[in-house]
Design an enzyme around this catalytic site. Sequence first.
Site, PDB file in Angstrom:
ATOM      1  N   LEU A   1      79.085  14.793  88.269  1.00  6.67           N
ATOM      2  CA  LEU A   1      80.485  15.079  88.575  1.00  6.67           C
ATOM      3  C   LEU A   1      80.677  15.783  89.914  1.00  6.67           C
ATOM      4  O   LEU A   1      81.808  15.895  90.404  1.00  6.67           O
ATOM      5  CB  LEU A   1      81.103  15.930  87.455  1.00  6.67           C
ATOM      6  CG  LEU A   1      81.254  15.239  86.099  1.00  6.67           C
ATOM      7  CD1 LEU A   1      81.817  16.213  85.083  1.00  6.67           C
ATOM      8  CD2 LEU A   1      82.133  14.001  86.209  1.00  6.67           C
TER       9      LEU A   1
ATOM     10  N   PHE B   1      76.610  14.853  71.817  1.00  7.61           N
ATOM     11  CA  PHE B   1      76.911  14.860  70.385  1.00  7.61           C
ATOM     12  C   PHE B   1      78.322  14.351  70.101  1.00  7.61           C
ATOM     13  O   PHE B   1      78.529  13.398  69.339  1.00  7.61           O
ATOM     14  CB  PHE B   1      76.719  16.281  69.842  1.00  7.61           C
ATOM     15  CG  PHE B   1      77.338  16.534  68.503  1.00  7.61           C
ATOM     16  CD1 PHE B   1      76.938  15.812  67.395  1.00  7.61           C
ATOM     17  CD2 PHE B   1      78.314  17.513  68.347  1.00  7.61           C
ATOM     18  CE1 PHE B   1      77.510  16.047  66.142  1.00  7.61           C
ATOM     19  CE2 PHE B   1      78.879  17.756  67.110  1.00  7.61           C
ATOM     20  CZ  PHE B   1      78.481  17.026  66.008  1.00  7.61           C
TER      21      PHE B   1
ATOM     22  N   TYR C   1      80.151  30.872  80.010  1.00  7.49           N
ATOM     23  CA  TYR C   1      80.682  29.604  79.514  1.00  7.49           C
ATOM     24  C   TYR C   1      82.185  29.705  79.305  1.00  7.49           C
ATOM     25  O   TYR C   1      82.962  28.879  79.797  1.00  7.49           O
ATOM     26  CB  TYR C   1      79.980  29.211  78.215  1.00  7.49           C
ATOM     27  CG  TYR C   1      80.583  28.009  77.544  1.00  7.49           C
ATOM     28  CD1 TYR C   1      80.639  26.774  78.189  1.00  7.49           C
ATOM     29  CD2 TYR C   1      81.120  28.100  76.256  1.00  7.49           C
ATOM     30  CE1 TYR C   1      81.204  25.668  77.576  1.00  7.49           C
ATOM     31  CE2 TYR C   1      81.673  26.992  75.631  1.00  7.49           C
ATOM     32  CZ  TYR C   1      81.714  25.787  76.295  1.00  7.49           C
ATOM     33  OH  TYR C   1      82.284  24.692  75.681  1.00  7.49           O
TER      34      TYR C   1
ATOM     35  N   PHE D   1      87.509  24.482  68.061  1.00  9.60           N
ATOM     36  CA  PHE D   1      86.792  25.495  67.309  1.00  9.60           C
ATOM     37  C   PHE D   1      85.539  24.827  66.721  1.00  9.60           C
ATOM     38  O   PHE D   1      85.296  23.646  66.951  1.00  9.60           O
ATOM     39  CB  PHE D   1      87.698  26.090  66.226  1.00  9.60           C
ATOM     40  CG  PHE D   1      88.688  27.093  66.772  1.00  9.60           C
ATOM     41  CD1 PHE D   1      88.574  28.442  66.456  1.00  9.60           C
ATOM     42  CD2 PHE D   1      89.719  26.693  67.616  1.00  9.60           C
ATOM     43  CE1 PHE D   1      89.474  29.376  66.987  1.00  9.60           C
ATOM     44  CE2 PHE D   1      90.620  27.618  68.152  1.00  9.60           C
ATOM     45  CZ  PHE D   1      90.493  28.964  67.828  1.00  9.60           C
ATOM     46  N   ASN D   2      84.727  25.585  65.983  1.00  7.54           N
ATOM     47  CA  ASN D   2      83.457  25.049  65.486  1.00  7.54           C
ATOM     48  C   ASN D   2      83.651  23.742  64.730  1.00  7.54           C
ATOM     49  O   ASN D   2      84.532  23.617  63.878  1.00  7.54           O
ATOM     50  CB  ASN D   2      82.804  26.053  64.518  1.00  7.54           C
ATOM     51  CG  ASN D   2      82.323  27.306  65.216  1.00  7.54           C
ATOM     52  OD1 ASN D   2      82.193  27.338  66.434  1.00  7.54           O
ATOM     53  ND2 ASN D   2      82.039  28.343  64.441  1.00  7.54           N
TER      54      ASN D   2
ATOM     55  N   LYS E   1      85.235  27.841  81.399  1.00  4.84           N
ATOM     56  CA  LYS E   1      86.193  26.949  80.743  1.00  4.84           C
ATOM     57  C   LYS E   1      87.629  27.411  81.008  1.00  4.84           C
ATOM     58  O   LYS E   1      88.530  26.583  81.202  1.00  4.84           O
ATOM     59  CB  LYS E   1      85.913  26.892  79.234  1.00  4.84           C
ATOM     60  CG  LYS E   1      84.760  25.987  78.859  1.00  4.84           C
ATOM     61  CD  LYS E   1      85.044  24.540  79.216  1.00  4.84           C
ATOM     62  CE  LYS E   1      84.029  23.585  78.661  1.00  4.84           C
ATOM     63  NZ  LYS E   1      84.331  22.166  78.969  1.00  4.84           N
TER      64      LYS E   1
ATOM     65  N   ALA F   1      82.040  16.216  79.452  1.00  5.98           N
ATOM     66  CA  ALA F   1      80.844  16.655  80.166  1.00  5.98           C
ATOM     67  C   ALA F   1      80.985  18.097  80.644  1.00  5.98           C
ATOM     68  O   ALA F   1      81.990  18.460  81.256  1.00  5.98           O
ATOM     69  CB  ALA F   1      80.578  15.735  81.361  1.00  5.98           C
TER      70      ALA F   1
END
Length: 297
Positions: free
Chosen positions: A50, A16, A140, A166-167, A144, A72
């Site tokens: 990767l 996206f 997740y 952020f969103n 990160k 990615a």
Amino acid sequence: MDSLSNKVLITGINGFTGRYLSNHFASQGYEVFGIVNNKTSEKNIFSCNLLEKEKLSQIITELQPNIVIHLAAISFVGHPNIEDFYSVNIIGTQNLLEALKNHGKESIKKIILASSATVYGNQENYELSETMCPNPNNHYGISKFGMEQVAKNYFDFLPIIITRPFNYTAPGQDINFVIPKITNAFKERSKTIELGNINVFREYNSIDFVTECYYKLAVSEYKSEIVNLCSGKTYSLEEVINLSSKITNHKVEVLINPNFVRKNEIFKLSGDPAKLYKMIDLGTKNFELQDTLNLFL
């Protein structure tokens, strides 16, 4: 950045964000290349997992990119294989940085690594800044944060900026995300929609805001920094629904599904954009929610 520094490599370019970012850099005169995890015959796109260290090193050696933007990742919180979060998000990132350190140092001008605001986890304050101690609470977010820690080991060798988005949203985002879900209901003139708590406030930034931030950071002189990608502007889902109704002249009845209501949900959550706005100048551009919703509707 000089005129010769025009090769941009985007991992996850078929995702996206990658598609929008590719178009943005191309519009600025950059030659855009990408890495995807599936087979492809597209021009300037490399097929590479990767975790394939040798293949990754070959790509970097051959291409000699000037800017790398690493998107990615395994990003779906409900991904069924927990190990993938850590192998792809942490080890995959280390493999990329190691390849750049060993085979791309002569050409590289900037590396941007996409982390996530989820690394903050539960905090006492609703406005989250980079000075806070991360406290991730899912695999997740933990992966990160682990990626960030690994990347810091390369700060002395490579010009890295780590971003915590952020969103944000735009057409093309998966329908499982709340803004596409809501706007799709209005586009289809649905009578009802099932949602959770519509009176919580979150950022819903535009993809244009995010791509502009990535671009400005990529051409900046900053390195060895961690920075929020946020606006500090928050909206409730009720506001999103009302705006969508105004744009489409259609009303959708909201049905509160208890299964969608999260326990102990935080009423308001946003990022502190102070550091971002010190690092880059977004000029007089306005990135308003209504403009984003207009793209959907």
